[in-house]
Design a protein around this motif. Structure first.
Motif, PDB file in Angstrom:
ATOM      1  N   LYS A  49       0.844  -1.191   0.000  1.00  0.00           N
ATOM      2  CA  LYS A  49       0.000   0.000   0.000  1.00  0.00           C
ATOM      3  C   LYS A  49       0.884   1.248   0.000  1.00  0.00           C
ATOM      4  N   PRO A  50       0.623   2.215  -0.857  1.00  0.00           N
ATOM      5  CA  PRO A  50       1.488   3.390  -0.946  1.00  0.00           C
ATOM      6  C   PRO A  50       1.253   4.423   0.158  1.00  0.00           C
ATOM      7  N   ASP A  51       0.058   4.422   0.769  1.00  0.00           N
ATOM      8  CA  ASP A  51      -0.236   5.400   1.811  1.00  0.00           C
ATOM      9  C   ASP A  51       0.205   4.860   3.162  1.00  0.00           C
ATOM     10  N   VAL A  52       0.570   5.774   4.076  1.00  0.00           N
ATOM     11  CA  VAL A  52       1.171   5.352   5.337  1.00  0.00           C
ATOM     12  C   VAL A  52       0.195   4.565   6.207  1.00  0.00           C
ATOM     13  N   GLN A  53      -1.090   4.934   6.222  1.00  0.00           N
ATOM     14  CA  GLN A  53      -2.041   4.194   7.043  1.00  0.00           C
ATOM     15  C   GLN A  53      -2.285   2.802   6.466  1.00  0.00           C
ATOM     16  N   GLY A  54      -2.412   2.730   5.140  1.00  0.00           N
ATOM     17  CA  GLY A  54      -2.601   1.423   4.515  1.00  0.00           C
ATOM     18  C   GLY A  54      -1.413   0.511   4.738  1.00  0.00           C
ATOM     19  N   GLU A 214       8.566  14.414   6.817  1.00  0.00           N
ATOM     20  CA  GLU A 214       7.576  13.952   5.833  1.00  0.00           C
ATOM     21  C   GLU A 214       8.265  13.421   4.574  1.00  0.00           C
ATOM     22  N   ARG A 218       8.235   9.470   3.056  1.00  0.00           N
ATOM     23  CA  ARG A 218       7.755   9.147   1.712  1.00  0.00           C
ATOM     24  C   ARG A 218       8.844   8.449   0.907  1.00  0.00           C
ATOM     25  N   ASN A 222       9.118   4.409  -0.999  1.00  0.00           N
ATOM     26  CA  ASN A 222       9.193   4.256  -2.449  1.00  0.00           C
ATOM     27  C   ASN A 222      10.615   3.902  -2.868  1.00  0.00           C
ATOM     28  N   LYS A 475      -0.635   6.492  11.971  1.00  0.00           N
ATOM     29  CA  LYS A 475       0.248   6.279  10.819  1.00  0.00           C
ATOM     30  C   LYS A 475       1.685   6.324  11.317  1.00  0.00           C
ATOM     31  N   GLU A 477       5.241   7.874  10.420  1.00  0.00           N
ATOM     32  CA  GLU A 477       6.101   8.781   9.663  1.00  0.00           C
ATOM     33  C   GLU A 477       7.435   8.834  10.398  1.00  0.00           C
ATOM     34  N   ILE A 483      -3.601  10.146  13.197  1.00  0.00           N
ATOM     35  CA  ILE A 483      -3.886  10.711  11.873  1.00  0.00           C
ATOM     36  C   ILE A 483      -4.466  12.116  11.976  1.00  0.00           C
TER      37      ILE A 483
END
Length: 494
Positions: A49-54, A214, A218, A222, A475, A477, A483
């Motif tokens: 999942k690309p989003d932090v929560q996912g 942040e 990210r 990736n 999340k 980070e 969140i």
């Protein structure tokens, strides 16, 4: 030319086949270790999942998929295998072996900011540096910082009083205020210089800290941007450079000014020695370089600010959900502090119940939910031989929920940390500050600061959290964060 092109193509095909063969051989070495279905070369990348929560939800889900021993799972990031460990038995051989002290590739994203400081340096550099810096975190040094904790905690309390006076019974997003308080504390204790973040929350330095964290998070998510040229061309390279310039310029300026003052006036004349003063004394003796000084100051700023602020904010949220615990803390504080305005070093040592509460909060919501090591040798873990060079992700969030070591693990119960209840507990069942020889050097500092700020707030206010823990999403980070922040109502105590 007509011959060169076919040879080049044949070479590329042969090389690719060789690399694939090496990769398939490596995959065989992980056969039998729990792992969701993955594919050669691309591994699990298509399903991450690309989003932090996912992503966090996926990580937690792995523990439910594979709840039994050895409580570890293989995750393939393309060609690269990572082992996530979420049980103390699997963790023990890793933390007990001094061959496994190097950090994972993910820490390389911090190097442009922190250099080769304690957090990011190789084992060879870390060992002598840790030995050199350990005395700077001795109790005799730390107790001199309690005045700073008190002063900044009182600034925070006065701000909260003003807010509640104007907006009585209105919820307050308290984590942002705690973060500014923690930043002022770490600036003053590490550099001897306040940035007055609580008075000027829009400072360029603070914006740079927020932004770079942040960006790093990210980038870690990736793998394409792990390559510097791609990150600089297509990622957040421009903003990353801006943030680095702001952060490094600030600390360099402070170091230069402090160094000049110490040369002129003498370090012994300082009323309170900041960590920077101690580092500059080492530099003066030739034990470390000026570059080393900046690396450690930047490291202290990162590790001593965001992690502690997160720990305090989560603790306030949990305390605000348990009125009985909150009142027991208030009673303990009344007995210890009486009419004393300031909290002393001796007071902190007597806050036994509050310490249990903080430890339970760190169990449920560890500030750093994951950290990593690289295996320096082949290592037997849970009956499997993990090859040298494997990236290991340690997951305290899940380790702290291992039902073999924590009865009813989702229950908030500070009594778990009473002395009689900690006997016989596995040494690696509780690792909010990591463990083994490369544990967090600043954990005493953090606990003292958390006690001071939480005690200062609870002495003045009754606190109620707006959301239950199960309603508050989070999340990662680098740090475990809520969140939508942590909202509480504050009622002045009479």
């Amino acid at each position: 030319m007509a011959i060169a092109l076919p040879l080049l193509i044949i070479g590329a095909v042969v090389g690719s086949c060789y690399l694939l063969w090496i990769h398939l051989k490596l995959r065989k070495r992980f056969h039998g270790i729990p792992s969701p279905r993955s594919y050669p070369v691309i591994g699990h990348l298509p399903i991450v999942k690309p989003d932090v929560q996912g992503f966090i939800d996926q990580i937690i889900g792995l523990a439910y998929l594979y709840p039994d021993q050895p409580r570890m799972v293989t995750v393939w990031i393309g060609f690269m295998p990572m082992i996530m460990v979420y049980g103390p038995e699997a963790l023990e051989p890793i933390f007990s072996n001094s061959a496994h002290l190097n950090k994972t590739v993910l820490y390389q994203m911090l190097v442009p900011w922190l250099g080769q400081g304690l957090l990011t340096s190789s084992a060879e550099k870390w060992r002598p540096r840790r030995k050199l810096l350990t005395p700077t975190f001795h109790y005799d040094i730390l107790k001199n910082f309690v005045d700073v904790f008190n002063d900044q905690a009182q600034v925070l309390v006065h701000k909260l009083k003003a807010i509640t006076a104007n907006c009585r019974d209105e919820p307050i997003e308290i984590s942002k205020h705690v973060t500014l308080c923690a930043l002022d504390i770490i600036c003053e204790t590490s550099m001897g210089r306040s940035v007055n973040a609580q008075q000027d929350p829009d400072s360029e330095y603070l914006r740079a800290v927020k932004r770079i964290i942040e960006i790093i998070q990210r980038r870690q998510m990736n793998p394409i941007f792990w390559i510097d040229c791609l990150f600089n061309l297509f990622g957040d390279g421009k903003e990353h450079k801006w943030a680095l310039d702001v952060l490094h310029s600030f600390t360099k300026k402070v170091i230069d000014e402090r160094r000049k003052d110490n040369k002129t006036d003498g370090i012994a004349k300082a009323e309170r020695l900041a960590f920077l003063d101690l580092l500059l004394a080492m530099e003066d003796r030739g034990e470390i370089s000026l570059k080393d000084v900046q690396e450690e100051v930047d490291t202290f700023m990162f590790e001593g600010h965001d992690t502690t602020a997160a720990g305090i904010a989560w603790a306030l949220h949990l305390i605000g959900n348990h009125e009985d615990v909150q009142e027991q803390i208030a009673e303990e504080l009344a007995q210890i502090l009486g009419q004393d305005e300031d909290i002393s070093y001796e007071h902190l040592g007597r806050m036994k119940y509050l310490e249990c509460v903080i430890k339970e909060c760190l169990r449920l919501q560890p500030s750093v939910p994951m950290f990593g090591r690289v295996l320096g040798t082949d290592q037997d873990v849970g009956g499997f031989t993990i090859p040298k060079g494997t990236q290991v992700i340690v997951n305290p969030y899940l380790i702290h929920r291992d039902p073999r070591h924590w009865k009813n693990p989702e229950k908030f119960d500070p009594d778990r940390f009473l002395p009689e209840n900690t006997k016989g507990r596995h040494a690696f069942a509780y690792v909010p500050f990591s463990a083994g020889s490369r544990n967090c050097i600043g954990q005493r500092f953090a606990l003292m600061e958390e006690k001071t700020i939480i005690a200062s707030i609870i002495r003045e206010f009754k606190m109620t959290s707006i959301k239950r823990r199960d309603e508050l999403g989070f999340k990662s980070e680098l740090i475990l964060r809520p969140i939508d922040g942590i909202h509480v109502t504050l009622t002045p105590r009479v």
